[in-house]
Write a protein that holds these residues in place. Structure first.
Motif, PDB file in Angstrom:
ATOM      1  N   VAL A  32      10.115  -1.106  -9.241  1.00 61.73           N
ATOM      2  CA  VAL A  32      10.965  -2.245  -8.868  1.00 61.73           C
ATOM      3  C   VAL A  32      10.541  -2.787  -7.506  1.00 61.73           C
ATOM      4  CG1 VAL A  32      13.325  -2.912  -8.237  1.00 61.73           C
ATOM      5  CG2 VAL A  32      12.922  -1.552 -10.285  1.00 61.73           C
ATOM      6  N   ASP A  33      10.285  -1.892  -6.555  1.00 58.04           N
ATOM      7  CA  ASP A  33       9.849  -2.318  -5.226  1.00 58.04           C
ATOM      8  C   ASP A  33       8.510  -3.053  -5.307  1.00 58.04           C
ATOM      9  OD1 ASP A  33      10.150  -2.516  -2.405  1.00 58.04           O
ATOM     10  OD2 ASP A  33       8.773  -0.836  -2.146  1.00 58.04           O
ATOM     11  N   LEU A  34       7.577  -2.546  -6.095  1.00 58.86           N
ATOM     12  CA  LEU A  34       6.286  -3.225  -6.264  1.00 58.86           C
ATOM     13  C   LEU A  34       6.467  -4.618  -6.861  1.00 58.86           C
ATOM     14  CD1 LEU A  34       3.868  -0.443  -7.487  1.00 58.86           C
ATOM     15  CD2 LEU A  34       3.582  -1.885  -5.495  1.00 58.86           C
ATOM     16  N   THR A  35       7.377  -4.749  -7.816  1.00 63.23           N
ATOM     17  CA  THR A  35       7.642  -6.052  -8.419  1.00 63.23           C
ATOM     18  C   THR A  35       8.164  -7.031  -7.383  1.00 63.23           C
ATOM     19  OG1 THR A  35       8.161  -4.965 -10.515  1.00 63.23           O
ATOM     20  CG2 THR A  35       8.906  -7.227 -10.255  1.00 63.23           C
ATOM     21  N   VAL A  36       9.094  -6.583  -6.542  1.00 63.67           N
ATOM     22  CA  VAL A  36       9.648  -7.448  -5.492  1.00 63.67           C
ATOM     23  C   VAL A  36       8.566  -7.821  -4.480  1.00 63.67           C
ATOM     24  CG1 VAL A  36      11.283  -7.494  -3.566  1.00 63.67           C
ATOM     25  CG2 VAL A  36      12.000  -6.606  -5.777  1.00 63.67           C
ATOM     26  N   ILE A  37       7.762  -6.863  -4.087  1.00 59.83           N
ATOM     27  CA  ILE A  37       6.712  -7.117  -3.094  1.00 59.83           C
ATOM     28  C   ILE A  37       5.706  -8.127  -3.630  1.00 59.83           C
ATOM     29  CG2 ILE A  37       4.765  -6.092  -1.873  1.00 59.83           C
ATOM     30  CD1 ILE A  37       6.447  -3.505  -1.735  1.00 59.83           C
ATOM     31  N   VAL A  38       5.243  -7.926  -4.847  1.00 59.14           N
ATOM     32  CA  VAL A  38       4.253  -8.845  -5.434  1.00 59.14           C
ATOM     33  C   VAL A  38       4.859 -10.245  -5.584  1.00 59.14           C
ATOM     34  CG1 VAL A  38       2.921  -9.332  -7.531  1.00 59.14           C
ATOM     35  CG2 VAL A  38       2.907  -7.045  -6.538  1.00 59.14           C
ATOM     36  N   HIS A  39       6.136 -10.314  -5.945  1.00 58.57           N
ATOM     37  CA  HIS A  39       6.805 -11.612  -6.056  1.00 58.57           C
ATOM     38  C   HIS A  39       6.830 -12.323  -4.703  1.00 58.57           C
ATOM     39  CE1 HIS A  39       9.628 -14.678  -7.287  1.00 58.57           C
ATOM     40  NE2 HIS A  39      10.413 -14.337  -6.264  1.00 58.57           N
ATOM     41  N   HIS A  40       7.163 -11.601  -3.651  1.00 56.12           N
ATOM     42  CA  HIS A  40       7.207 -12.198  -2.319  1.00 56.12           C
ATOM     43  C   HIS A  40       5.810 -12.601  -1.834  1.00 56.12           C
ATOM     44  CE1 HIS A  40      11.406 -11.864  -1.378  1.00 56.12           C
ATOM     45  NE2 HIS A  40      11.420 -10.587  -1.724  1.00 56.12           N
ATOM     46  N   ILE A  41       4.809 -11.813  -2.164  1.00 53.61           N
ATOM     47  CA  ILE A  41       3.441 -12.173  -1.775  1.00 53.61           C
ATOM     48  C   ILE A  41       3.005 -13.449  -2.498  1.00 53.61           C
ATOM     49  CG2 ILE A  41       1.020 -11.481  -1.988  1.00 53.61           C
ATOM     50  CD1 ILE A  41       1.906  -8.626  -1.319  1.00 53.61           C
ATOM     51  N   TRP A  79       0.824  -1.210   0.000  1.00 48.03           N
ATOM     52  CA  TRP A  79       0.000   0.000   0.000  1.00 48.03           C
ATOM     53  C   TRP A  79       0.860   1.262   0.000  1.00 48.03           C
ATOM     54  CZ3 TRP A  79      -4.531  -0.234  -1.826  1.00 48.03           C
ATOM     55  CH2 TRP A  79      -5.293  -1.378  -1.678  1.00 48.03           C
ATOM     56  N   LEU A  80       1.959   1.257   0.731  1.00 48.96           N
ATOM     57  CA  LEU A  80       2.845   2.430   0.714  1.00 48.96           C
ATOM     58  C   LEU A  80       3.498   2.620  -0.652  1.00 48.96           C
ATOM     59  CD1 LEU A  80       4.522   2.160   4.220  1.00 48.96           C
ATOM     60  CD2 LEU A  80       2.847   3.856   3.465  1.00 48.96           C
ATOM     61  N   SER A  81       3.841   1.518  -1.312  1.00 50.00           N
ATOM     62  CA  SER A  81       4.415   1.627  -2.652  1.00 50.00           C
ATOM     63  C   SER A  81       3.383   2.124  -3.657  1.00 50.00           C
ATOM     64  CB  SER A  81       4.969   0.273  -3.104  1.00 50.00           C
ATOM     65  OG  SER A  81       6.103  -0.059  -2.359  1.00 50.00           O
ATOM     66  N   LEU A  82       2.140   1.683  -3.515  1.00 49.99           N
ATOM     67  CA  LEU A  82       1.098   2.194  -4.411  1.00 49.99           C
ATOM     68  C   LEU A  82       0.867   3.685  -4.190  1.00 49.99           C
ATOM     69  CD1 LEU A  82      -1.460  -0.755  -4.312  1.00 49.99           C
ATOM     70  CD2 LEU A  82      -0.002  -0.058  -6.230  1.00 49.99           C
ATOM     71  N   TRP A  83       0.917   4.111  -2.934  1.00 49.04           N
ATOM     72  CA  TRP A  83       0.792   5.535  -2.619  1.00 49.04           C
ATOM     73  C   TRP A  83       1.957   6.312  -3.243  1.00 49.04           C
ATOM     74  CZ3 TRP A  83      -2.785   8.741  -1.180  1.00 49.04           C
ATOM     75  CH2 TRP A  83      -2.466   9.968  -0.614  1.00 49.04           C
ATOM     76  N   LEU A 102      10.633   4.748 -11.134  1.00 49.86           N
ATOM     77  CA  LEU A 102      11.333   3.512 -11.468  1.00 49.86           C
ATOM     78  C   LEU A 102      11.621   2.685 -10.211  1.00 49.86           C
ATOM     79  CD1 LEU A 102      12.742   1.836 -13.690  1.00 49.86           C
ATOM     80  CD2 LEU A 102      14.818   3.098 -13.127  1.00 49.86           C
ATOM     81  N   LEU A 103      12.080   3.334  -9.151  1.00 49.74           N
ATOM     82  CA  LEU A 103      12.356   2.629  -7.900  1.00 49.74           C
ATOM     83  C   LEU A 103      11.084   2.038  -7.288  1.00 49.74           C
ATOM     84  CD1 LEU A 103      14.936   5.035  -6.235  1.00 49.74           C
ATOM     85  CD2 LEU A 103      15.365   2.771  -7.191  1.00 49.74           C
ATOM     86  N   VAL A 104       9.993   2.784  -7.353  1.00 52.01           N
ATOM     87  CA  VAL A 104       8.723   2.287  -6.818  1.00 52.01           C
ATOM     88  C   VAL A 104       8.254   1.076  -7.622  1.00 52.01           C
ATOM     89  CG1 VAL A 104       6.282   2.853  -6.545  1.00 52.01           C
ATOM     90  CG2 VAL A 104       8.016   4.464  -5.794  1.00 52.01           C
TER      91      VAL A 104
END
Length: 92
Positions: A56-65, A19-23, A52-54
């Motif tokens: 990448v972070d969203l990609t990592v988060i979704v992968h971990h979820i 949610w913080l990354s989406l914000w 770009l950083l957000v």
């Protein structure tokens, strides 16, 4: 120090990070668009880098979820011996 009940009481911060990354994604896109329209290329580039950083972070988060829960020891695994301070048996 480990007490032994961490696997049963641990909570994953992944949903909060999502949610913080989406914000951050919303604000980075808004900043990129606003600074591009007002003719501020430096700030637009900074917002583009943040975007770009957000992403990448969203990609990592979704992968971990999507990986799901990892192994956690059950109730039959005894807790570690607590640290009593001082010099232990193997500390010199």
């Amino acid at each position: 120090m480990r007490t032994g009940n961490e696997p049963t009481t641990a909570r994953s911060p992944l949903r909060l990070r999502l949610w913080l990354s989406l914000w951050g994604l919303v604000w980075a896109v808004f900043g990129l668009a606003a600074f591009t329209m007002t003719g501020r290329p430096g700030w637009a580039a900074a917002c583009g880098l943040l975007l770009l950083l957000v992403l990448v972070d969203l990609t990592v988060i979704v992968h971990h979820i999507h990986q799901g829960p990892h192994y956690q020891p059950g109730r039959d695994v005894p807790p570690y011996e607590p640290d009593h301070g001082g010099r232990g048996r193997y500390r010199h």
